[in-house]
Write a protein that holds these residues in place. Sequence first.
Motif, PDB file in Angstrom:
ATOM      1  N   GLN A  98      -9.044   4.440   9.492  1.00  0.00           N
ATOM      2  CA  GLN A  98      -8.834   3.915   8.139  1.00  0.00           C
ATOM      3  C   GLN A  98      -9.571   2.580   8.094  1.00  0.00           C
ATOM      4  O   GLN A  98      -9.184   1.623   8.753  1.00  0.00           O
ATOM      5  CB  GLN A  98      -7.352   3.725   7.830  1.00  0.00           C
ATOM      6  CG  GLN A  98      -7.075   3.236   6.410  1.00  0.00           C
ATOM      7  CD  GLN A  98      -5.591   3.057   6.125  1.00  0.00           C
ATOM      8  OE1 GLN A  98      -4.742   3.214   7.010  1.00  0.00           O
ATOM      9  NE2 GLN A  98      -5.241   2.720   4.901  1.00  0.00           N
ATOM     10  N   VAL A 123      -6.427  -6.349  -0.751  1.00  0.00           N
ATOM     11  CA  VAL A 123      -6.823  -5.169   0.039  1.00  0.00           C
ATOM     12  C   VAL A 123      -6.847  -3.996  -0.937  1.00  0.00           C
ATOM     13  O   VAL A 123      -5.876  -3.273  -1.079  1.00  0.00           O
ATOM     14  CB  VAL A 123      -5.850  -4.898   1.202  1.00  0.00           C
ATOM     15  CG1 VAL A 123      -6.411  -3.827   2.130  1.00  0.00           C
ATOM     16  CG2 VAL A 123      -5.567  -6.169   1.982  1.00  0.00           C
ATOM     17  N   TYR A 150     -10.423  -0.569   6.251  1.00  0.00           N
ATOM     18  CA  TYR A 150     -10.000  -1.433   5.150  1.00  0.00           C
ATOM     19  C   TYR A 150     -11.145  -2.352   4.725  1.00  0.00           C
ATOM     20  O   TYR A 150     -11.935  -2.803   5.553  1.00  0.00           O
ATOM     21  CB  TYR A 150      -8.833  -2.327   5.571  1.00  0.00           C
ATOM     22  CG  TYR A 150      -7.517  -1.649   5.816  1.00  0.00           C
ATOM     23  CD1 TYR A 150      -6.653  -1.335   4.769  1.00  0.00           C
ATOM     24  CD2 TYR A 150      -7.096  -1.359   7.108  1.00  0.00           C
ATOM     25  CE1 TYR A 150      -5.423  -0.750   5.009  1.00  0.00           C
ATOM     26  CE2 TYR A 150      -5.868  -0.768   7.357  1.00  0.00           C
ATOM     27  CZ  TYR A 150      -5.036  -0.474   6.301  1.00  0.00           C
ATOM     28  OH  TYR A 150      -3.813   0.107   6.536  1.00  0.00           O
ATOM     29  N   CYS A 151     -11.155  -2.663   3.447  1.00  0.00           N
ATOM     30  CA  CYS A 151     -12.082  -3.658   2.898  1.00  0.00           C
ATOM     31  C   CYS A 151     -11.283  -4.855   2.420  1.00  0.00           C
ATOM     32  O   CYS A 151     -10.452  -4.741   1.508  1.00  0.00           O
ATOM     33  CB  CYS A 151     -12.879  -3.048   1.745  1.00  0.00           C
ATOM     34  SG  CYS A 151     -13.893  -4.238   0.844  1.00  0.00           S
ATOM     35  N   CYS A 188      -9.130   0.697  11.550  1.00  0.00           N
ATOM     36  CA  CYS A 188      -7.753   0.842  12.018  1.00  0.00           C
ATOM     37  C   CYS A 188      -7.574   2.264  12.541  1.00  0.00           C
ATOM     38  O   CYS A 188      -8.001   3.228  11.887  1.00  0.00           O
ATOM     39  CB  CYS A 188      -6.789   0.561  10.863  1.00  0.00           C
ATOM     40  SG  CYS A 188      -5.047   0.866  11.225  1.00  0.00           S
ATOM     41  N   ASN A 206      -0.154   3.943   5.942  1.00  0.00           N
ATOM     42  CA  ASN A 206       0.795   2.835   5.929  1.00  0.00           C
ATOM     43  C   ASN A 206       2.190   3.432   5.824  1.00  0.00           C
ATOM     44  O   ASN A 206       2.419   4.377   5.063  1.00  0.00           O
ATOM     45  CB  ASN A 206       0.501   1.907   4.755  1.00  0.00           C
ATOM     46  CG  ASN A 206      -0.923   1.380   4.807  1.00  0.00           C
ATOM     47  OD1 ASN A 206      -1.867   2.156   4.743  1.00  0.00           O
ATOM     48  ND2 ASN A 206      -1.090   0.082   4.916  1.00  0.00           N
ATOM     49  N   VAL A 222       0.841  -1.192   0.000  1.00  0.00           N
ATOM     50  CA  VAL A 222       0.000   0.000   0.000  1.00  0.00           C
ATOM     51  C   VAL A 222       0.882   1.251   0.000  1.00  0.00           C
ATOM     52  O   VAL A 222       1.834   1.353   0.779  1.00  0.00           O
ATOM     53  CB  VAL A 222      -0.941   0.013   1.215  1.00  0.00           C
ATOM     54  CG1 VAL A 222      -1.684   1.335   1.300  1.00  0.00           C
ATOM     55  CG2 VAL A 222      -1.916  -1.152   1.131  1.00  0.00           C
ATOM     56  N   GLU A 232      -5.845  -2.429  14.780  1.00  0.00           N
ATOM     57  CA  GLU A 232      -7.085  -2.660  14.045  1.00  0.00           C
ATOM     58  C   GLU A 232      -7.873  -3.800  14.666  1.00  0.00           C
ATOM     59  O   GLU A 232      -7.325  -4.637  15.392  1.00  0.00           O
ATOM     60  CB  GLU A 232      -6.772  -2.978  12.577  1.00  0.00           C
ATOM     61  CG  GLU A 232      -5.906  -4.214  12.389  1.00  0.00           C
ATOM     62  CD  GLU A 232      -5.472  -4.414  10.934  1.00  0.00           C
ATOM     63  OE1 GLU A 232      -5.406  -3.438  10.181  1.00  0.00           O
ATOM     64  OE2 GLU A 232      -5.205  -5.574  10.566  1.00  0.00           O
ATOM     65  N   CYS A 263     -10.184   1.373   0.738  1.00  0.00           N
ATOM     66  CA  CYS A 263     -10.412   1.716   2.142  1.00  0.00           C
ATOM     67  C   CYS A 263     -11.205   3.013   2.194  1.00  0.00           C
ATOM     68  O   CYS A 263     -11.467   3.648   1.168  1.00  0.00           O
ATOM     69  CB  CYS A 263      -9.087   1.855   2.908  1.00  0.00           C
ATOM     70  SG  CYS A 263      -8.167   3.365   2.564  1.00  0.00           S
ATOM     71  N   THR A 282     -15.487  -5.388  -3.390  1.00  0.00           N
ATOM     72  CA  THR A 282     -14.844  -4.101  -3.147  1.00  0.00           C
ATOM     73  C   THR A 282     -15.632  -2.969  -3.786  1.00  0.00           C
ATOM     74  O   THR A 282     -15.823  -1.900  -3.184  1.00  0.00           O
ATOM     75  CB  THR A 282     -13.406  -4.115  -3.679  1.00  0.00           C
ATOM     76  OG1 THR A 282     -12.670  -5.170  -3.052  1.00  0.00           O
ATOM     77  CG2 THR A 282     -12.710  -2.798  -3.404  1.00  0.00           C
ATOM     78  N   ASN A 337      -1.226  -3.279  12.872  1.00  0.00           N
ATOM     79  CA  ASN A 337      -1.304  -3.086  11.420  1.00  0.00           C
ATOM     80  C   ASN A 337       0.102  -3.061  10.822  1.00  0.00           C
ATOM     81  O   ASN A 337       0.300  -2.590   9.716  1.00  0.00           O
ATOM     82  CB  ASN A 337      -2.053  -1.789  11.101  1.00  0.00           C
ATOM     83  CG  ASN A 337      -2.533  -1.694   9.670  1.00  0.00           C
ATOM     84  OD1 ASN A 337      -2.571  -0.619   9.094  1.00  0.00           O
ATOM     85  ND2 ASN A 337      -2.883  -2.819   9.058  1.00  0.00           N
TER      86      ASN A 337
END
Length: 521
Positions: free
Chosen positions: A353, A336, A355-356, A380, A502, A91, A294, A339, A153, A462
Amino acid sequence: MSDFIIIGGGSSGCLIASRLVQSGASVLLLEEGPARGHPLLDLPAGYMKFLNSERFLKYYPTTPQPQLGGRSMIIPQGRILGGGSAINAMVYLRGTAQDYDDWAQITGDQGWSYQAMLPHFTAMEGNAELSGPHHGTQGPLKVSHLGHMNPVTAAFLAACDAIGLHHNDDFNGPTQAGSGRMQHTIDGHARRRSSAVKAFLAPIKTHKNLRLECGARVDQLLMTGDRVTGVRWQQNGQTHESHAAQIMLTAGALASPHLLMRSGLGPETQLRAAGIAVRADLPQVGQNLQDHCEVPVISTLRRGMGYFGQDSGWNMLRHGLRYVLSRSGPVTSTGVEACAFISLGTDPRPMIQLYCVPTVYVDRTVSGVDPTWGLTLTPCLARPKSRGEIRLNPADPHGLPLVDPAFLTNPADMQAMRDGIAKAREVLAQAPLRDMVTGALMPTDFASDSIDRHIRATVKTNYHPVGTCAMGSVVDSHLRVMGVQGLRIADASIMPQIPAANTNAPTLALASRAAELILAP
């Protein structure tokens, strides 16, 4: 004798070595892990095969966490040339402008402000899709969107939009809030990982001024008076000593403070308790540990949706063939893909944050949920307030350190996590995502006390520890270790405050600034 010794061949070490060698300096680069990883790590989806393996990761167990019912977790760090950039989820995020302006305020040095740091980001970036003042297109670090997006997504993004988390085309642009696809350090044409090794080290690996030693564990910094003059290191059972005019420590937020303390640079009381001679009393070494943490919110999906079962059997074979023939399909996804950055309360800066992950995803230390067709939404904490520490183990100072992340010890973090879970549930209730979801898998009880138990039972790292040799307390704004000569630190440990992102891209940018400072006349 080299001009520089760099301890740690991760993202920072690779970039700094490249800049120094190109300037005409001689460099000895020491990396504890192997020089090369498995070929699967070059594929966007390949890293998932190694998430639960110590082959290219070093596991740091945490101390039992009283606020989490005594749980102990694992914080992995890359143990391979390229560090996290060679094995992470790729990421590419930077955080907000305010993150870096805060660094400038803390250090009193405007060289760490966002306007000063932005050129470091853009100069290294070779973005395949985005351009303009916030992006570079010609740099060696390749950046792109993923080559594949799962329908789950896409439904997540539509659901986010339905609750006012409107689409953001560029999380690294003027604003961070909203929902959208994340960019990754992936070559947009070859659809392969762009690690720090490929971007920065590969062009100079055969240069006469570079000596690269892998499988090399540094045991101790060597000192004459108050000057660090060299290192003692182990390789293949043999002990070596090497010396240089300047030493750069780039071993990461867990290993860097540990090496300082093992070498007598750290809190005097800890050093004496471990039987280590005190060379400099630096009480803040190992303090200020910060990490994004997270918690999973897992739902079951209709059969066949998401990524469950796509990495085995016939599915794996056909996806692999599709990748080989056309560089497309699920292999070009990290799993991933998107987000949402969510603000809470009156602070406009995102705190969560979200995330999906279109599969069931939990930490290896969490039990009670089996793999199935599922979706994990993961709130997160982007800007945690809790602070932990790294300490010497007095019973075994040269073994692993005592790592206390202190997750959720600040009550504000616990409340933010509750709010993040509520937002995840709100997203799940929106069309078209709700039409794909068949039920709640974890948690299943949404009473407030049950939510708190779920948070304490499942919260995890994370993988972004920072801050343990922070600017302003351990190093100065030019990254020189206070109280000694000849030693600088240039990795995530020097971040005084964790960015809302990240951490690989911020680490590379600070390494670029470090190289600039080192080479300044």
